[in-house]
Every structure is written in structure tokens, then in C-alpha cells.
Write an enzyme that holds these catalytic residues in place. Sequence first.
Site, PDB file in Angstrom:
ATOM      1  N   HIS A 361      55.398  57.903  60.575  1.00  0.00           N
ATOM      2  CA  HIS A 361      54.051  58.438  60.731  1.00  0.00           C
ATOM      3  C   HIS A 361      53.336  58.690  59.416  1.00  0.00           C
ATOM      4  O   HIS A 361      52.118  58.596  59.355  1.00  0.00           O
ATOM      5  CB  HIS A 361      54.074  59.643  61.668  1.00  0.00           C
ATOM      6  CG  HIS A 361      54.204  59.180  63.080  1.00  0.00           C
ATOM      7  ND1 HIS A 361      55.422  58.978  63.678  1.00  0.00           N
ATOM      8  CD2 HIS A 361      53.272  58.757  63.964  1.00  0.00           C
ATOM      9  CE1 HIS A 361      55.229  58.494  64.889  1.00  0.00           C
ATOM     10  NE2 HIS A 361      53.938  58.354  65.098  1.00  0.00           N
ATOM     11  N   ARG A 468      45.299  61.103  67.724  1.00  0.00           N
ATOM     12  CA  ARG A 468      46.655  61.677  67.680  1.00  0.00           C
ATOM     13  C   ARG A 468      46.535  63.175  67.460  1.00  0.00           C
ATOM     14  O   ARG A 468      46.429  63.633  66.330  1.00  0.00           O
ATOM     15  CB  ARG A 468      47.460  61.054  66.537  1.00  0.00           C
ATOM     16  CG  ARG A 468      47.884  59.612  66.754  1.00  0.00           C
ATOM     17  CD  ARG A 468      48.751  59.147  65.590  1.00  0.00           C
ATOM     18  NE  ARG A 468      49.461  57.917  65.853  1.00  0.00           N
ATOM     19  CZ  ARG A 468      49.057  56.708  65.474  1.00  0.00           C
ATOM     20  NH1 ARG A 468      47.928  56.579  64.813  1.00  0.00           N
ATOM     21  NH2 ARG A 468      49.788  55.648  65.749  1.00  0.00           N
ATOM     22  N   ARG A 504      45.255  61.945  73.012  1.00  0.00           N
ATOM     23  CA  ARG A 504      46.640  61.922  73.467  1.00  0.00           C
ATOM     24  C   ARG A 504      47.211  63.329  73.414  1.00  0.00           C
ATOM     25  O   ARG A 504      46.990  64.055  72.442  1.00  0.00           O
ATOM     26  CB  ARG A 504      47.446  60.992  72.560  1.00  0.00           C
ATOM     27  CG  ARG A 504      48.874  60.823  73.013  1.00  0.00           C
ATOM     28  CD  ARG A 504      49.558  59.721  72.261  1.00  0.00           C
ATOM     29  NE  ARG A 504      49.816  60.085  70.872  1.00  0.00           N
ATOM     30  CZ  ARG A 504      50.411  59.268  70.007  1.00  0.00           C
ATOM     31  NH1 ARG A 504      50.753  58.049  70.375  1.00  0.00           N
ATOM     32  NH2 ARG A 504      50.640  59.652  68.782  1.00  0.00           N
ATOM     33  N   GLU A 602      55.049  52.432  76.095  1.00  0.00           N
ATOM     34  CA  GLU A 602      55.785  52.309  74.835  1.00  0.00           C
ATOM     35  C   GLU A 602      57.294  52.409  75.032  1.00  0.00           C
ATOM     36  O   GLU A 602      58.066  52.117  74.133  1.00  0.00           O
ATOM     37  CB  GLU A 602      55.294  53.324  73.802  1.00  0.00           C
ATOM     38  CG  GLU A 602      55.260  54.756  74.252  1.00  0.00           C
ATOM     39  CD  GLU A 602      54.644  55.692  73.206  1.00  0.00           C
ATOM     40  OE1 GLU A 602      54.429  55.282  72.058  1.00  0.00           O
ATOM     41  OE2 GLU A 602      54.376  56.856  73.564  1.00  0.00           O
ATOM     42  N   ASN A 625      54.094  50.222  68.452  1.00  0.00           N
ATOM     43  CA  ASN A 625      55.070  50.687  67.451  1.00  0.00           C
ATOM     44  C   ASN A 625      56.372  51.112  68.117  1.00  0.00           C
ATOM     45  O   ASN A 625      57.454  50.690  67.727  1.00  0.00           O
ATOM     46  CB  ASN A 625      54.520  51.889  66.670  1.00  0.00           C
ATOM     47  CG  ASN A 625      53.171  51.617  66.062  1.00  0.00           C
ATOM     48  OD1 ASN A 625      52.819  50.463  65.840  1.00  0.00           O
ATOM     49  ND2 ASN A 625      52.403  52.658  65.820  1.00  0.00           N
ATOM     50  N   ASP A 626      56.227  51.956  69.125  1.00  0.00           N
ATOM     51  CA  ASP A 626      57.445  52.410  69.795  1.00  0.00           C
ATOM     52  C   ASP A 626      58.012  51.335  70.704  1.00  0.00           C
ATOM     53  O   ASP A 626      59.227  51.204  70.839  1.00  0.00           O
ATOM     54  CB  ASP A 626      57.177  53.699  70.571  1.00  0.00           C
ATOM     55  CG  ASP A 626      57.201  54.901  69.647  1.00  0.00           C
ATOM     56  OD1 ASP A 626      58.149  54.979  68.842  1.00  0.00           O
ATOM     57  OD2 ASP A 626      56.287  55.726  69.695  1.00  0.00           O
ATOM     58  N   ARG A 636      62.246  52.777  63.785  1.00  0.00           N
ATOM     59  CA  ARG A 636      61.044  52.430  63.010  1.00  0.00           C
ATOM     60  C   ARG A 636      60.984  53.158  61.677  1.00  0.00           C
ATOM     61  O   ARG A 636      60.128  52.891  60.839  1.00  0.00           O
ATOM     62  CB  ARG A 636      59.780  52.724  63.848  1.00  0.00           C
ATOM     63  CG  ARG A 636      59.606  54.185  64.177  1.00  0.00           C
ATOM     64  CD  ARG A 636      58.557  54.401  65.261  1.00  0.00           C
ATOM     65  NE  ARG A 636      57.241  54.708  64.745  1.00  0.00           N
ATOM     66  CZ  ARG A 636      56.202  55.070  65.496  1.00  0.00           C
ATOM     67  NH1 ARG A 636      56.323  55.145  66.812  1.00  0.00           N
ATOM     68  NH2 ARG A 636      55.043  55.329  64.968  1.00  0.00           N
ATOM     69  N   CYS A 673      47.076  50.239  71.024  1.00  0.00           N
ATOM     70  CA  CYS A 673      46.703  51.158  69.944  1.00  0.00           C
ATOM     71  C   CYS A 673      47.784  51.245  68.864  1.00  0.00           C
ATOM     72  O   CYS A 673      47.681  52.050  67.942  1.00  0.00           O
ATOM     73  CB  CYS A 673      46.378  52.543  70.479  1.00  0.00           C
ATOM     74  SG  CYS A 673      47.778  53.338  71.261  1.00  0.00           S
TER      75      CYS A 673
HETATM   76  C1  PEP Z   1      52.813  53.592  69.128  1.00  0.00           C
HETATM   77  O1  PEP Z   1      53.951  53.985  69.383  1.00  0.00           O
HETATM   78  O2  PEP Z   1      52.512  52.392  68.984  1.00  0.00           O
HETATM   79  C2  PEP Z   1      51.713  54.554  68.954  1.00  0.00           C
HETATM   80  C3  PEP Z   1      50.469  54.161  68.895  1.00  0.00           C
HETATM   81  O3  PEP Z   1      52.031  55.857  68.852  1.00  0.00           O
HETATM   82  P1  PEP Z   1      52.721  56.521  67.574  1.00  0.00           P
HETATM   83  O4  PEP Z   1      52.733  55.523  66.471  1.00  0.00           O
HETATM   84  O5  PEP Z   1      51.936  57.737  67.244  1.00  0.00           O
HETATM   85  O6  PEP Z   1      54.096  56.836  68.073  1.00  0.00           O
HETATM   86 MG    MG Z   2      54.315  56.009  70.032  1.00  0.00          MG
END
Ligand code: PEP
Ligand code: MG
Length: 753
Positions: A361, A468, A504, A602, A625-626, A636, A673
Site C-alpha cells: 500500500h 480508500r 469503500r 478480489e 491487486n488482490d 503482493r 480499480c
Molecule cells: C485491489 O486489491 O486491487 C484493490 C484495489 O484494493 P487494495 O489495493 O486497496 O487492496
Molecule cells: Mg484489495
Amino acid sequence: MLDVLRRIIQEVNGARSLEAALATMVRRIRKAMRTDVCSIYLFDAERERLVLMDTLGLHSEAVGQVSMELGEGLVGLVGQREEPLNLEDAPSHPYFRYFAETGEERFSSFLGVPIIHQRRMLGVLVVQQQAMRRFDEGDEAFLITMAAQLAGVLAHAMATGTLTRPAQADGQAMFAGVAASPGMASGELVVLMPPADLNSVPDLIPTDIEAEITRLHEAIANVRKEIGVAAARLVKRISAQEVALFDAYQQMLGDAALGQEVEKRIREGQWAPGALADVVKRHVQYLERVDDNYLRERAADIRDLGRRVLAHLQEDSPRTPDTFPEQTILIGDELSAASLGEVPRDKLVGLVSIRGSSTSHVAILARAMGIPTVLGMVDLPLPRLNGARAILDGHRGRLFVRPDAEREHHYETLIAEEKALSEVLEHEQDRPSETSDGYYMPLMVNTGLAVEAVASLKSRVGGVGLYRTEVPFMMNERFPSEQEQTRLYRDQLESFAPLPVVMRTLDIGGDKDLPYFPIDEANPFLGWRGIRVTLDHPEVLMVQLRAMLRASVGLDNLCILLPMISSIEEVDTALKLIDRAQRELAEEGVKLARPQIGVMIEVPGTLYQLDALAARVDFFSVGSNDLTQYLLAVDRNNPRVASLYDACHPAVLGALSHLAIESRRLQVPASVCGELAGDPAGALLLMGMGFEALSMNAPSLSRVRAAIRRVSLADARTLLDETLALPTTAAVRAHLRQRMGEWKLAHLLPPDD
Ligand code: PEP
Ligand code: MG
């Protein structure tokens, strides 16, 4: 055996220099294996030779003198094949070569194992025996295990250069890590030290012992002064007995007591903070074990005094916003979202951290702020870098410390070119994100930071695709109240109204910790995260939901998004809480339209429950991402596996494509996203799949828009079909690069290596 192994590793880890580490290795291994000789050879990549670095049993004059090419002699053979070699009668082996300097003709048996770190051969560990002796399976297994364990320690020591080549520590050096936020910067390194914590002081060799001792005495004098002032202030208010305690403190700090011991430790080769921590911890440990209440209490006193002195030692150059260099490259062991706030934004040009990876993050925040960032730079010798000039390359994941004039010049040119490109792209920022064949692809922005220049964004995007909310929570010292949250959310909703804002609910856990709500787990990404936490704490979620709803009164542009959904029950429970919040507010006279409610896709399991989800919610938002992390089982945040993490892995693209098709069938709007949406090539693929909106960090908008405006939807679909047929991530990336090149869009991608 395990015990011996562990002890050796501990000792090696505690060694103060590479030389000391090597000496410990050969001595301890020779003793543990009861053999005549133990030697270690390290691979000098520049000379492409294995060099004898230490030995016990061969002639010591041979150290640094004897070296061999890969494939030369038995040691060279082990290095070349990267396999162990176990011989009872070494001289009879065809590869045996006699090196006169070592005096080794007297030895018959030979066992050599390669030292390998992350697929790279670092050297060879050898034991030899005078008598013919076949080293047995147990010996072999022991030496292999030893080499594997030592590889990490050695790699670190060799790569930092601090230990092998002290003379070069002040010279030019290059460090590699994981590219986490694009862009390049040139500036001065500022090392962010953690607050005074006796347990996290690194061991360092002092460069100037006398200077360290002076520093120590100054710090002690400062603490004595502080204590004197405090005692004088309190003298009328506390008992004589308590005043005596202050005298005791003064005595403990006196030169004859703590000061002298720490000074001795510095002379043994430890820098002042490390020496202080060693001495204080030793006393504390001792006193805590004593069966005497009075003395146990003193342990706390000593710890407290130690922390005070340490704080002064670490305060060498206390930073205020005014004292940060104009071009600061912030560098730390583990930079957090909060640490980004320590440097004034206009002075922060780059970020480097030992931990973290490209979708951690802190990386996402850095991208949102447009700050070039490299994470996972595991080999950095932190304290030696403070104040050094450096160039940071956030595209390629490199940091050049004290660069020479040629490199400076090269990067000046690249930085100027990049600036010129941004200016060109900036010109089309107010044009629609429409393909050459007239297809409009809505672009949205991810927010959460106060720094986003909302006013200029509003005219350029279709709304906020992901707010976020955990970011403002992370910047706080406690959970923000309902009123505070309402103000914050109202600000965001008002700034973008009438455009939709997807808020979110709190997504903490994983690598997003709140300082006031720590979650300590062995597997945080598979643990208590996102909706799991907030459903277990409905009091926290209810406050947040009420604040969001209240903030939307009269604007009606709120959409609520639920993170980390992995089951239908979670959705049902969350929906009930949203209903309840709305009912409560209605009873309080607050009239609201029902917001749109969506779930993050996700967790891979949700891909198989789309029907049930579609029956309950209004939209899907894909967290690529997740989804990538969970589909590929690649953390990650872990630099060691960073090269395996790529949202362009064929399995991830296949899952996304399936999701886009299913969402259309179910008539549920789906957007993306995650970071893939902000990658110009990734965005074209997602558009080809049919996602209805792409939401990204503000700095990614210009490149994605430029890409979309220069291709047709038909071309994007063809690109997708071609890509989905490819079997590997490398093939996908190469193909995307090739097509982008043909479309004259290569400049929008990060530079190639
Ligand atoms: C994701 O997981 O792609 C996402 C947008 O949320 P975050 O990166 O905050 O986990
Ligand atoms: Mg996520």
C-alpha cells in the site's frame, strides 16, 4: 545437529564484518564436522573467478591469492555445476588441480558445496580431510544446509559492499529493488530512523571511534541536564526519598557507571547507539532475573534512561520541515503511509524502502502522489547512506548512490525527456477518453489522500472509482468519530458531485495497519482483513456507514463498496447493517436515497458465485491487486517473489475476461480499480474485455487516456484475443510491448531494461 546449525548461523549473523563472518564460518564448521580443513571461496563476478576468502587448515597466506575460473579444479567444478561434490580420493579426480600456495597435496577427501542465493552462485564451501575418508550422507546434508542458510547472510554482506570493500562504501554504488512507482529523481538521501527503540538499533562498525565517544558523552550530558531540571522542578512537591531517586539516576548515568561501559563497547567496534543498546539490554536482562523487587524496579529505570540517551543520539540532526533538502529521497527500513507525511510534499522526490513490494500500500500511495519509488531493496546499508547524493530510477527499480558525472548526465537527460512527455500528455487531459472508432471508455480516479488536486480532476474523470477510506484512518491516532468521518466524506462527495463516488468500507489488515488497532498475524493477507474485521466490529462499521450516508444527504452520489468479500453471508450481513444505518438515520429525521452497493471481486472464490452476488448488489469492482495475489498465491508485499507477481499472468487475464463476460450476462456493471487499470497496456486489454469503467491513481490518467485515444476498440479486442492465447507472462508482456511499439505508443510504457 540442528542446534549446532542454529548456533553457527546466529554467530555468523552477529559478526561485525564479512571477514569476521567468514572466519566464524570456517572455524565453527571445521569443528562441527571434525575435519582438518574448512575453506570458503567467494565468486568475484567482475573477474569471473572463485577466490579463496578464508580457510582453516590450508596455508593462510593463500587467502586472497588463490583463485580459479569456473570449471577449473574441483572447487571450480562445484561452482560451475552448482552441485555438491563428495570425493574420497580427490587427487585422483580428473579435475583435481594442485595449487602450491595452499599446501593441499596432503589432503585426500574433499567435500564441496555451492552457496546459492536466489538462483545466483555466490561461492563454494569446502571441507577436506587428510586421511581417506568418505564424508557420509549426514556430512553432506549438514554442509548443504549450512551453505543454504549462510547464503542469505553472505548475499547481504556482499551486495551492500559495506563489509567486503569498506573503501568503496563511500564510492559509487548501485542497489536494485522492486520498481514500485514510476519516474526518476535526483536528490539527497535522508534516512528515516525509527523512534528510540533499544531493540531495533542495528549493529554498525563506527567509522570514527573518538567521534562516537564524544557523541555518547554529549547525549549523556543532555539527559543528566534534563533530569536535573526535572528534579529541581519537582523538589518541593515530592518526598526526600523520591528526590534521592533522581540522584540515583544521575549516578547511573555518571561516567564511572553506564558511560564507561558503553565507551568500552564502542572501543570494541560498535557505534554509539548499538553500544548503548547492548549495555542497557544486558543490565536489564540481568536485573529482571534477580529475585529482588527493588532491583527489578531498577531494570525499568535503566531501560528508561537508555531510551532517553538513545533519543539524543538519534537526534543528531533533528529534522524539521525546513531542514529537509530541497530534493529529498526518503529512505527507510519500512516506510509506511504515515512516514510519507514527514517530509513536506514539495521537497519529497523519491522513496526507497528495504521492505515492501510494488502493490504494497505504500507503493499505491506513492503512485497516487506521483513519487518515484523503489521497494524491497533488501541489501541497503541504511545508516551509511544518510546525506549521500543519489539518483532513483523508479521504472527499473534502481538506486545509484554517489553517481559519477556520466550517470548524472545520462539521468538528467532522461528526467528532462520524461518531463517533456508529461507536459505533452497534459495537453490532452481535458479531451474525452474515446477510442479512434468513437467508443467512450469512462476513466475514474482512485482517491483517499488529501493531496489530490480534486478541482482539476473533476473535469477529467467520470467520478471516483475507489475511495480508500482506510487512508485517513491510518493518518489518525484513534478511530475517527462519526462527525469527523462525516466531514471527511462530505468533502469528497461534494467535490465530485454530481459524479459518483465509490466509498469503500474500511479495508484494514494485510499490510494496512492502524497504529491504534494493531493486527499481528502469521498470514495477514489470508487473515483478518477488510470486511472480516468490520463485521466482527459492527460498532466500527456502523459508525462508518452512518457517516457515509449522512455525508451524502442532498448529493445522492454515494456508492458503497465492500472489500475482501469471500462469502454470500458476509454480503447479507453487511447489507443488513447498511439497512439498519439507513433506518436509524431516518428515525433521526435524515432522509436519504438508497446508495448503490457493490462488492470487490478480489478473492478468487467470488468468481464462482457471481450469480448469487449479482442477486444482491448493484455493481462489481475488481481489485486486480488482490485477485492477482490470491490467484497466483504470490504475496503482493514480498520482494522475494515480486518477479512472480504480475496481473498480466495468463491465468489472471483469463479470470478477468471470464468475469467481464459473466457480468454482462448478469447485467451487473463491472469496473476495475486495481493497478492493472492504470497500466496503459493493461487498460487496453480491460477495455477489450468490456469492463465498463477503469479506475486508477491520478498520475496514471494521462498515459491511459493517451493510449485509449490512439487505438480503436476493434484493435483492443484483437489485442485481447491474441494475448489470451499466450501461455506465459513473459510472452504476454513481450506481445503487449510489440503491439504498443507498432502503434507508436511504446513511450507510454515503463522503459525497458
Ligand atoms: C485491489 O486489491 O486491487 C484493490 C484495489 O484494493 P487494495 O489495493 O486497496 O487492496
Ligand atoms: Mg484489495
